[in-house]
Scaffold this motif. Sequence first.
Motif, mmCIF file in Angstrom:
data_model
loop_
_atom_site.group_PDB
_atom_site.id
_atom_site.type_symbol
_atom_site.label_atom_id
_atom_site.label_comp_id
_atom_site.label_asym_id
_atom_site.label_seq_id
_atom_site.Cartn_x
_atom_site.Cartn_y
_atom_site.Cartn_z
ATOM 1 N N GLU A 1 0.765 -1.172 -0.040
ATOM 2 C CA GLU A 1 -0.138 0.105 0.093
ATOM 3 C C GLU A 1 0.983 1.213 -0.106
ATOM 4 O O GLU A 1 0.624 2.152 -0.799
ATOM 5 N N GLU A 2 1.636 1.380 0.821
ATOM 6 C CA GLU A 2 2.563 2.525 1.140
ATOM 7 C C GLU A 2 3.417 2.834 -0.133
ATOM 8 O O GLU A 2 3.446 4.077 -0.700
ATOM 9 N N GLU B 1 2.877 5.956 -2.799
ATOM 10 C CA GLU B 1 3.879 7.008 -2.995
ATOM 11 C C GLU B 1 4.322 6.925 -4.581
ATOM 12 O O GLU B 1 4.568 8.023 -5.342
#
Length: 149
Positions: free
Chosen positions: A78-79, A83
Motif C-alpha cells: 500500500e505505502e 508514493e
Amino acid sequence: MELDDTDRAILRILQEDARTPFSEIARRIEMSSATVHDRVGRMEEAGVIEGYHATVDPKAVGYGTSALVGLTVEQGHEEETLEQLRELEGVQEVHLTTGEWDVVLRVYAHDTDDLRKLMFEHIAAMDGFSRSQTMVILGTYYDDERLPL
C-alpha cells in the motif's frame, strides 16, 4: 482550533474568492482589517487554511480527458504504491477508500491514448497492482470545492 461564526464568515468569503482584500472582508463582516488579518493568520498557522490557489481549466491547458480509477492493491504494497501514484504525471487525486476499491484516483490525460499509456505502462506495471476499473468522465455536472461553513 475552535472556529466561531466570524471565522466561518471569513472562510466563506475566502472560498468564494481567495484574492478578496482584507479591507473588503472587514467591510462585509463589519470588523477592522487588522482583526481580519489576525484571524486569517491564526487560521493559517492552525492549518485551517491550507493554502491559496488558482483554479485552472484542465482543457485550457491540454488535458482533454479525465477519469476516475478504482484500484485494488496487494496487501503489503500500500505505502509503496501510494508514493508511486503520487509521482505520476496526470494523477491529480489519490484517495484511500473502503468498499470494492482500495484506492480511487482522479486522473487527467491529454487524450485517450495518453490515458491508456498512463494506465497500462505506468499504473498496471507497478509492484503491488492487482486490478483496476477506469471510468472516463464524459462531463461534469457539478464540482464545488467550497466546504459548507
